[in-house]
Design an enzyme around this catalytic site. Structure first.
Site, PDB file in Angstrom:
ATOM      1  N   ASP A 164       5.242  -4.347   5.374  1.00 44.40           N
ATOM      2  CA  ASP A 164       4.893  -3.826   6.489  1.00 44.40           C
ATOM      3  C   ASP A 164       3.910  -5.148   7.213  1.00 44.40           C
ATOM      4  O   ASP A 164       3.217  -5.922   6.448  1.00 44.40           O
ATOM      5  CB  ASP A 164       4.088  -2.620   6.544  1.00 44.40           C
ATOM      6  N   HIS A 180       2.673  -4.890   1.820  1.00 48.12           N
ATOM      7  CA  HIS A 180       2.266  -5.346   3.267  1.00 48.12           C
ATOM      8  C   HIS A 180       2.238  -6.967   2.972  1.00 48.12           C
ATOM      9  O   HIS A 180       1.757  -7.331   2.065  1.00 48.12           O
ATOM     10  CB  HIS A 180       0.939  -4.975   3.525  1.00 48.12           C
TER      11      HIS A 180
HETATM   12 ZN   LIG Z   1       1.283  -1.019   8.957  1.00 48.12          ZN
END
Ligand SMILES: [Zn+2]
Length: 445
Positions: free
Chosen positions: A79, A230
């Protein structure tokens, strides 16, 4: 070597184990073969095609369903990119392992780094979206703002791709803070909302070793699923090589996910495959289905009161409800007892046995009655004394004015009062005194 060992054990119950072992080795060999120059790479074992409209919400961190994965299959997701400094390193690591992932890109990041979006696409990963500005409190935004965030995010990534194609209709809500309204909007747009099956806390202030440890531990706990990382976090960059190596050592396989298109139909699946742990005779259902929202048709109806609500014995009688508004005091319950015992049909009705407290006499009434009975007792005693004295004097009772049953018809109020008082009404104190005089007089006679 292993084949010969398995041949020796062909007649043993371990045959199935040997077949599984050979299959696993064959799959790993295929993965390595598909990753030239990286014999130790975990590779990508298969690609599944999913139809967002058939399964609009997935990920057991929030929902009952997840991707239709077999045991020990893992889907990698990243992400918040693209952020060249770290996203490029993530892409390099994945390339070194021939592992395909899904990237949920932020629209604003795509505007700033359109080249980074194209790198993700060109590396063969799935490009998905993660709103335009990554609002932290998406669940608190007005729905119109949330819709705007989602649509702008898709538009920005589409623009960054610059080839006329759109990103995959996969959406991850920042912080996983989806609301019913957001999910409904996403479904109406043909978007699939992705939660995850387990995070590795790489956005927290923890070490890369801790990210690695959490990723492996949580994956082992579920046995398969969607890993959330992430690609803008240096600790994710540091942890990822070790995670991929350990996944391979433990026999996990990477699965790549792409959306269905008119030219690419969804991978056939059974409904139970979309559950993390399909119910079976040995595995209990761990989660109830989400309660659907019912549209109430017809006239509105008041809720049926519970019988316990009507039971005066369990309610606080006389307790006043808090004052609401101005000047109106509302009682939470009616101040009188309400007998709610329901008689079974066909039985004789019976009145409840009265409580002993119902026969108690209030203190003020008790004082009055006590005074009355005292007066009556004094009158009776006086009359008795008077009659006895009359008898002793040899007088007939009819001559005594105190004989209650024979009041003289012509007697005036002053003479009549004692007799009538002896029968009915309490006597005034003055009359009692007069009786006393009468007694004394009679006694002297
Ligand atoms: Zn996020």
């Amino acid at each position: 070597m292993i084949a010969s060992v398995c041949g020796e054990l062909r007649r043993h119950p371990w045959t199935a184990l040997c077949v599984g072992l050979l299959t696993s080795i064959a799959a790993q060999s295929a993965s390595a073969a598909g990753c030239p120059g990286h014999p130790d790479a975990i590779g990508t074992s298969r690609t599944i095609v999913v139809d967002p409209r058939a399964h609009p919400i997935i990920g057991t961190m929030q929902y009952a369903k997840t991707l239709p994965l077999a045991d020990r299959e893992v889907v990698l997701t990243f992400d918040d990119g693209p952020l060249p400094k770290y996203s490029d390193q993530i892409l390099d690591i994945l390339a070194a392992h021939c592992a395909k992932a899904t990237f949920f890109l932020v629209g604003r990041q795509a505007n700033d780094n359109p080249e980074g979006v194209r790198k993700v696409r060109d590396a063969g990963h799935t490009v998905a979206t993660h709103t335009q500005n990554h609002p932290a409190g998406m669940h608190r935004l007005p729905l119109d703002r949330s819709k705007q965030e989602i649509e702008q995010g898709i538009a920005s990534v589409t623009a960054a791709l610059a080839d006329g194609t759109a990103p995959a209709p996969f959406l991850r809500i920042p912080g996983l803070r989806a609301t019913d309204g957001i999910e409904e909007f996403a479904a109406s747009k043909g978007l699939q909302v992705w939660s995850a099956d387990f995070p590795a806390d790489d956005w927290r202030n923890v070490s890369a070793a801790r990210v690695y440890e959490l990723a492996i531990k949580r994956l082992e706990a579920k046995g398969k699923g969607i890993l959330l990382l992430h690609d803008i976090q240096p600790r994710a960059v540091a942890a990822l090589p070790g995670i991929l190596q350990e996944l391979k050592v433990r026999g996990y396989r990477i699965v790549h996910v792409v959306p269905a298109t008119p030219d690419r139909p969804a991978t056939p699946t059974e409904p139970q495959q979309w559950l993390l742990h399909p119910p079976s005779e040995t595995v209990a259902i761990s989660r109830w289905p989400k309660i659907p929202k019912f549209a109430v048709a017809g006239p509105p109806a008041l809720p049926v009161p519970a019988l316990s609500d009507l039971d005066w014995r369990t309610s606080g009688l006389g307790v006043r409800a808090p004052r609401r508004g101005r000047g109106v005091l509302l009682r939470s319950v009616a101040p009188w007892p309400r007998q709610t015992t329901l008689m079974p049909t066909g039985t004789l009705a019976a009145l409840p046995v009265p409580a002993a407290s119902l026969f108690k006499i209030p203190e003020s009434a008790r004082m009055t009655l006590l005074a009355s009975s005292a007066n009556r007792a004094a009158t009776a005693q006086a009359r008795s004394t008077e009659v006895s004295a009359a008898k002793l004097a040899g007088k007939p009772r009819r001559n005594g004015r105190a004989v209650a049953t024979e009041p003289p018809a012509s007697a005036g109020p002053a003479a009549q009062a004692p007799e009538s008082a002896g029968v009915a009404a309490p006597k005034p104190a003055a009359q009692t005194k007069r009786n006393g005089r009468s007694v004394r007089v009679a006694g002297k006679r």
